[in-house]
Write a protein that holds these residues in place. Structure first.
Motif: not given
Length: 798
Positions: A724-729, A735-742
């Motif tokens: 789900g987070a990858i889809g949001m990215r 952002s890429d950093h948001d994805l890392l945190i997710a």
């Protein structure tokens, strides 16, 4: 009142009427909302083939008002589902239903004849025992019920709510000449306990208390401005926070209220007072009349004293130049007195600094303030019987930090009166007599007990038992233990209160140390513990500056120790063998939420904005927040052996988007509060209710919460979350950093890489939290987010 209020009716579905109905619904009171029957069909109604007799048409105004509640910002309802407690109707078909309610509130147009006519109709369906009130901002209560029966007049009074009814704490209760005194007392208590309001008793005079004093203050400010040549920006710089007043100051306030509304309120006093000098003050200045004529009414027409103008570089707020009646770029005022007020701490010090200067801005502050103070003293006895009523009305009706008489004490009563008289201002005789008796203030405190001047002597101010003041308890030497970050205070009856008082109540080593010391003290000498404070906000999270400094120095062992201490302290609190109740209010964020989660019960104020917001500074909750939510999901899913994944998905979305509740009830909806947690509508009653909860648990043979295994979704569930987070990215939402945190958050909430359905310990989940937190602290972009939050006060999306 012969019976409690369990059902109400509001007549008039405009902004105020629907807002009052919403607050009744917030309090759990079912409400009938009535308005007139429309005379014409809308295009949509015509297209549906409706006639004027169709119920949807006849109830249209009330129905539309209820639907609109979900669109208003800030939200009038604690939870949108509460709109179901409001039933729409109309005055022709449903007025007879008022015979079935306990309280009828009239909220129609501010016109005496209209109100009188409506009340005559209402009486035809009214039954003795039903409370009738008018939400008027200044029309005579006694005049409204001329011609009504004696019994009706006994049950009639004014209840002036302030807009918006959910957020404005004040209600002015205005008895008529014949209103039953016991009804006044009981309705006032109902408004305080059930609606969460501060009630002041006003007399039936034009504009009552707050609007009388507040309008006077705004008008004398306008006159000082015109005579001395101050600009709009200069006046607002002086009459806002620099004097303990709201940021909206004078002219932003007028723009928000609406200039036409303000002129109407001023005219009401002008038309109904006999004193010629007072009449002159309340005559609306020509500039206001001109602006009303031009329809420059403020926010509702897009321009007033300020106007937003779009330019090449975006929108800019322009100010009105009253000498040319043209808008121009704002010029930020600066002076020694403004700077001194800015640096001073607290409303008392700010006001004193502002009027003590030697520049034209301090002169403006003094020239306005002295007139407001003297006018307030002149009106005592006419508009209200004691100074506290006036002070409370201005604090909660106009958002002043200090009322007029509190302000007078703050700047020095004797010295300021001497200065006023030297400048030719006539100070009321009762004030001079009070000073002549040797008194130097209107209020005094002795051993935490408040006294006020009343009829020429100090009299004790009676505080309801539901209101517990921690500062008063401190004055009574009830502090058991204390350090720089927190104190343990004896609440009486075997209950102690842990109070945070670090800057912003941020949790650091000092608070954690005091929690541990408090647990030991309560273990030996008390029945249980309340965690609460009376700061502006409950807690904005952990000490971010301390964490950032250690991360920048790459002192990872130190960061690990800090988080481990936080986790261990919260875990120890959860396993404590005596009851613990947390009572959060207003902003309760990050570590503040995690400090509440170990409690056996949370008693939250209705206005509690509750959320785990750590992703905003580049990390995840690591004080037990993720673990506690995963535990709750496991427990919820165990009922009926439900699928765990949807529960974890919901948590992932809530924490991953740093969602903050819009109320205590919303925090329950989000799952951040447990179903067994309680919401208290009056913010000053939370500590009392928390204390009672501790006593009930202690009396019932309290048993500590046992260690519980947590069922997790494991690697399979983690993949669902991360997908789900990858889809949001990929969609560009994060952002890429948001994805890392997710991804880190998903790893923790899923319980790591174990098989789905595995049961893990709480300590295992805490270890996952801490590892994820440490790894994110090592990321430069996380440290950028922390730095940005500390310097700018808002999150950075990098």
């Amino acid at each position: 009142m012969n019976k409690p209020i369990r059902k109400a009716a509001v007549i008039g579905s405009g902004i105020m009427g629907s807002g009052i109905a919403a607050q009744l619904a917030n309090a759990g009171i079912p409400c009938l909302l009535l308005d007139i029957v429309p005379k014409q069909l809308t295009e949509a109604e015509t297209a549906k083939g409706y006639t004027l007799d169709h119920p949807a048409v006849r109830n249209r105004l009330a129905t539309a008002a209820i639907a609109h509640l979900s669109k208003i910002k800030p939200a009038p309802l604690y939870d949108e589902s509460f709109a179901q407690r409001i039933t729409p109707g109309n005055l022709e078909d449903h007025l007879a239903l008022i015979s079935e309610v306990d309280w009828v509130i009239e909220v129609v147009v501010e016109n005496l004849d209209v109100k009188k006519q409506l009340l005559a109709t209402v009486e035809q369906h009214w039954k003795p025992g039903i409370v009738i009130s008018s939400n008027t901002s200044g029309i005579s209560i006694n005049a409204m019920v001329e011609g009504r029966s004696e019994e009706f007049r006994k049950h009639f009074l004014g209840t002036h709510f302030f807009n918006p009814p959910r957020y404005m704490k004040l209600i002015e209760v205005i008895p008529g000449i014949e209103t039953d005194p016991s009804l006044v007392k009981e309705l006032s208590r109902f408004c305080e306990r059930k609606l969460g309001k501060t009630v002041v008793l006003a007399k039936d005079t034009p504009n009552f208390i707050a609007n009388r004093i507040g309008t006077f203050g705004l008008l004398v400010t306008l006159r000082e401005m015109a005579e001395k040549g101050y600009t709009v920006e200069e006046v607002d710089a002086v009459t806002g926070p620099a004097m303990g007043r709201p940021k909206s100051a004078t002219f932003r306030t007028l723009d928000l209220v609406g200039l036409d509304t303000f002129v109407h309120v001023a005219d009401n006093v002008f038309a109904n007072v006999d004193d010629e000098a007072e009449k002159k003050v309340f005559e609306a200045p020509e500039v206001l009349k001109e602006m009303v004529t031009r329809r420059w009414l403020g926010e509702k027409t897009g321009q007033g004293f300020y106007k937003k103008i779009k330019g090449a570089n975006g929108s800019e707020i322009f100010a009105l130049d009253l000498s040319t009646m043209e808008y121009r770029s704002q010029k930020k005022p600066a002076s020694a007195s403004l700077e001194a007020a800015k640096l001073a701490k607290g409303a008392k010090a700010k006001t004193k600094a502002m009027i003590s200067g030697q520049d034209r801005y301090s002169q403006l502050a003094w020239d306005v303030l002295k007139q407001v103070l003297v006018y307030s003293a002149e009106k005592l006895g006419e508009i209200a019987d004691d100074i506290r009523e006036l002070d409370e009305a201005m604090k909660w009706g106009f958002n002043w930090e200090l009322g007029p008489f509190e302000t007078w004490d703050a700047i020095g009563l004797v010295k300021s009166v001497d200065k006023m008289e030297a400048e030719g201002l006539k100070v009321p005789a009762w004030v001079k007599e009070w000073i002549a008796q040797g008194n130097t203030s209107f209020y005094k405190k002795e051993d935490g007990v408040l006294f006020q001047v009343m009829r020429g002597e100090y009299r004790r101010v009676e505080i309801p038992q539901e209101v517990i003041s921690l500062s008063d308890l401190k004055a009574q030497n009830k502090v058991v233990k204390s350090n720089s970050g927190a104190s343990l205070i004896d609440l009486g009856d075997g209950v102690a209160c842990l109070e945070f008082h670090s800057p912003n109540n941020a949790i650091g080593n000092d608070i954690l140390s005091m929690i541990s010391q408090s647990v030991e003290e309560v273990r030996n000498n008390f029945e249980g513990l309340v965690i609460a404070n009376q700061g502006r906000n409950f807690c904005v999270g952990a000490n971010l500056m301390m964490l950032l400094m250690e991360a920048q120095d790459e002192e990872w062992d130190e960061v690990d120790d800090i988080i481990r201490l936080f986790q261990n302290t919260m875990y120890g609190l959860k396993r404590f063998e005596k009851p613990v109740v947390a009572a959060p209010h207003r902003m309760t964020l990050g570590g503040g939420v995690e400090a509440c989660m170990p409690a056996d019960q949370v008693i939250a104020a209705a206005e509690t904005y509750y959320g785990l917001v750590e992703v905003g500074v580049g990390v995840i909750p690591a004080g037990g927040g993720c673990k506690e939510l995963a535990l709750r999901a496991s427990q919820q899913a165990s009922v009926g052996d439900a699928d765990l994944q949807p529960y974890i998905n919901h948590i992932f979305q809530t924490v991953g988007t740093a969602t903050v509740s819009s109320s205590g009830h919303d925090a329950k909806r989000l799952g951040l509060l447990k179903p067994t947690d309680r919401i208290v509508i009056h913010p000053d009653h939370t500590i009392y209710e928390a204390k009672q909860a501790v006593l009930r648990m202690a009396a019932g043979g309290y048993e500590p919460i046992p260690e519980t295994k947590i069922r997790v979704v494991g690697s399979e569930g983690k993949a669902v979350l991360q997908l789900g987070a990858i889809g949001m990215r990929e969609s560009g939402y994060i952002s890429d950093h948001d994805l890392l945190i997710a991804k880190k958050l998903a790893h923790v909430l899923a319980g790591g890489d174990v098989p789905a359905g595995t049961y893990v310990t709480e300590q295992y989940m805490l270890d996952l939290e801490r590892e994820a937190f440490l790894s994110l602290c090592g990321e430069p972009k996380t440290r950028q987010r922390m730095q940005h939050m500390l310097t700018k006060g808002k999150p950075l999306r990098n």
